[in-house]
Design a protein around this motif. Sequence first.
Motif, PDB file in Angstrom:
ATOM      1  N   SER A 198      43.464  38.959  34.165  1.00  0.00           N
ATOM      2  CA  SER A 198      44.627  39.780  34.518  1.00  0.00           C
ATOM      3  C   SER A 198      44.407  41.244  34.150  1.00  0.00           C
ATOM      4  CB  SER A 198      45.880  39.252  33.811  1.00  0.00           C
ATOM      5  OG  SER A 198      45.727  39.319  32.395  1.00  0.00           O
ATOM      6  N   ALA A 210      42.055  42.685  36.846  1.00  0.00           N
ATOM      7  CA  ALA A 210      42.793  42.802  38.102  1.00  0.00           C
ATOM      8  C   ALA A 210      43.766  43.978  38.061  1.00  0.00           C
ATOM      9  CB  ALA A 210      43.549  41.501  38.383  1.00  0.00           C
ATOM     10  N   ASN A 211      44.444  44.149  36.933  1.00  0.00           N
ATOM     11  CA  ASN A 211      45.394  45.256  36.789  1.00  0.00           C
ATOM     12  C   ASN A 211      44.685  46.595  36.863  1.00  0.00           C
ATOM     13  OD1 ASN A 211      46.951  47.323  35.187  1.00  0.00           O
ATOM     14  ND2 ASN A 211      48.463  45.692  35.176  1.00  0.00           N
ATOM     15  N   GLU A 238      41.783  47.267  38.197  1.00  0.00           N
ATOM     16  CA  GLU A 238      41.250  47.463  39.549  1.00  0.00           C
ATOM     17  C   GLU A 238      42.367  47.890  40.508  1.00  0.00           C
ATOM     18  OE1 GLU A 238      38.241  47.357  40.741  1.00  0.00           O
ATOM     19  OE2 GLU A 238      36.981  46.001  39.573  1.00  0.00           O
ATOM     20  N   MET A 239      43.499  47.203  40.442  1.00  0.00           N
ATOM     21  CA  MET A 239      44.588  47.466  41.375  1.00  0.00           C
ATOM     22  C   MET A 239      45.092  48.898  41.264  1.00  0.00           C
ATOM     23  SD  MET A 239      48.291  45.562  41.677  1.00  0.00           S
ATOM     24  CE  MET A 239      47.498  43.970  41.947  1.00  0.00           C
ATOM     25  N   PHE A 240      45.250  49.363  40.018  1.00  0.00           N
ATOM     26  CA  PHE A 240      45.819  50.689  39.806  1.00  0.00           C
ATOM     27  C   PHE A 240      44.747  51.760  39.613  1.00  0.00           C
ATOM     28  CE2 PHE A 240      49.241  47.757  38.610  1.00  0.00           C
ATOM     29  CZ  PHE A 240      50.263  48.263  39.396  1.00  0.00           C
ATOM     30  N   ARG A 241      43.476  51.353  39.796  1.00  0.00           N
ATOM     31  CA  ARG A 241      42.348  52.287  39.740  1.00  0.00           C
ATOM     32  C   ARG A 241      42.361  53.113  38.466  1.00  0.00           C
ATOM     33  NH1 ARG A 241      42.009  54.518  46.027  1.00  0.00           N
ATOM     34  NH2 ARG A 241      41.838  52.462  47.010  1.00  0.00           N
ATOM     35  N   LYS A 242      42.574  52.428  37.373  1.00  0.00           N
ATOM     36  CA  LYS A 242      42.607  53.120  36.090  1.00  0.00           C
ATOM     37  C   LYS A 242      41.188  53.342  35.586  1.00  0.00           C
ATOM     38  CE  LYS A 242      47.166  51.826  34.378  1.00  0.00           C
ATOM     39  NZ  LYS A 242      47.920  51.394  33.178  1.00  0.00           N
ATOM     40  N   PRO A 288      34.777  49.548  36.955  1.00  0.00           N
ATOM     41  CA  PRO A 288      35.242  48.645  38.022  1.00  0.00           C
ATOM     42  C   PRO A 288      34.092  47.910  38.692  1.00  0.00           C
ATOM     43  CG  PRO A 288      35.356  50.925  38.732  1.00  0.00           C
ATOM     44  CD  PRO A 288      35.008  50.963  37.278  1.00  0.00           C
ATOM     45  N   GLN A 311      33.297  47.648  41.797  1.00  0.00           N
ATOM     46  CA  GLN A 311      32.639  48.362  42.889  1.00  0.00           C
ATOM     47  C   GLN A 311      31.526  49.273  42.396  1.00  0.00           C
ATOM     48  OE1 GLN A 311      35.300  50.675  45.273  1.00  0.00           O
ATOM     49  NE2 GLN A 311      33.786  51.136  46.837  1.00  0.00           N
TER      50      GLN A 311
END
Length: 274
Positions: free
Chosen positions: A23, A26-27, A29-33, A80, A82
């Motif tokens: 989690s 995922a968090n 990655e989602m918010f590109r922190k 990340p 990527q």
Amino acid sequence: MPLMKHGIRTQSEDRTIAQATASVVANLEMFRKRTVTSGEIAQMIGAPPGSDRHEWAVRSLVAHGWLIPLPMRGIYEFLPAQSGPDRAGDPLTEAAAALKRFPGLRLQLVLGGAAFLGGFSERAPVRYTLIVPRQAPIQRGLAQVYDLIRAAPSRFFGATRRDSVPMSGASRLLFDAALWPERAGDLRDPDHWLRAALAKGDMTDIHAFAQGLDSDRVTARAGYFAEAFGRPDIASTLADLHPKAAVRLGDPTEPLRARDTRFGVRDHLGVAGA
């Protein structure tokens, strides 16, 4: 949490994700922190800060190459999927992390680093320079990464933001050089980054900056640099402020290469090839 407490993954280890920490990844990655604090990780997994589950999660994320501890205690850089397990090499990462942990902290990227990131120099500095308040609470952590200048409140102005970090803009870069000429690189170079910055400099802003600083010596150096690096219009505007200063540039035992009576500057350095 200290770096050694969590260990460093070896180059051959795979970047796996434990179910308990998925989690977090995922968090982020989602918010590109780009950075995350230890406290934020505790919130993401729903565990009390400092608990065994919280500390295990942090250790696991570091060990598997998702987080790298930064010099500021309790802050991590996120790597990340990527980009792979290698650091991005962004020179602002640590400064952005410091601002995240201490939202009230004042800092500003200045001189050659700001010139490079602003597109006025083709060469990145070996170390980037920040100005920080004289009593900045985390100077020790930042000093591992940056050259620091302790600065008075009046020195924080003329900044644009890049990735949340204030950095000197085109007009302000003139005053970076005038405030700290010994840190501004080789001012003898006719193609010094000051020329490109001054080409984009705004005369109204520069006049206001000089008035705000209210320093005859800084204004004199700024005016002389403006003349030497191709902005005589800015030099004339600063001369109208009538700075009463006696300024020497370079080693006074060396021959005098130029003299500007408007600003009281005696140039033994040879600014812009003088």
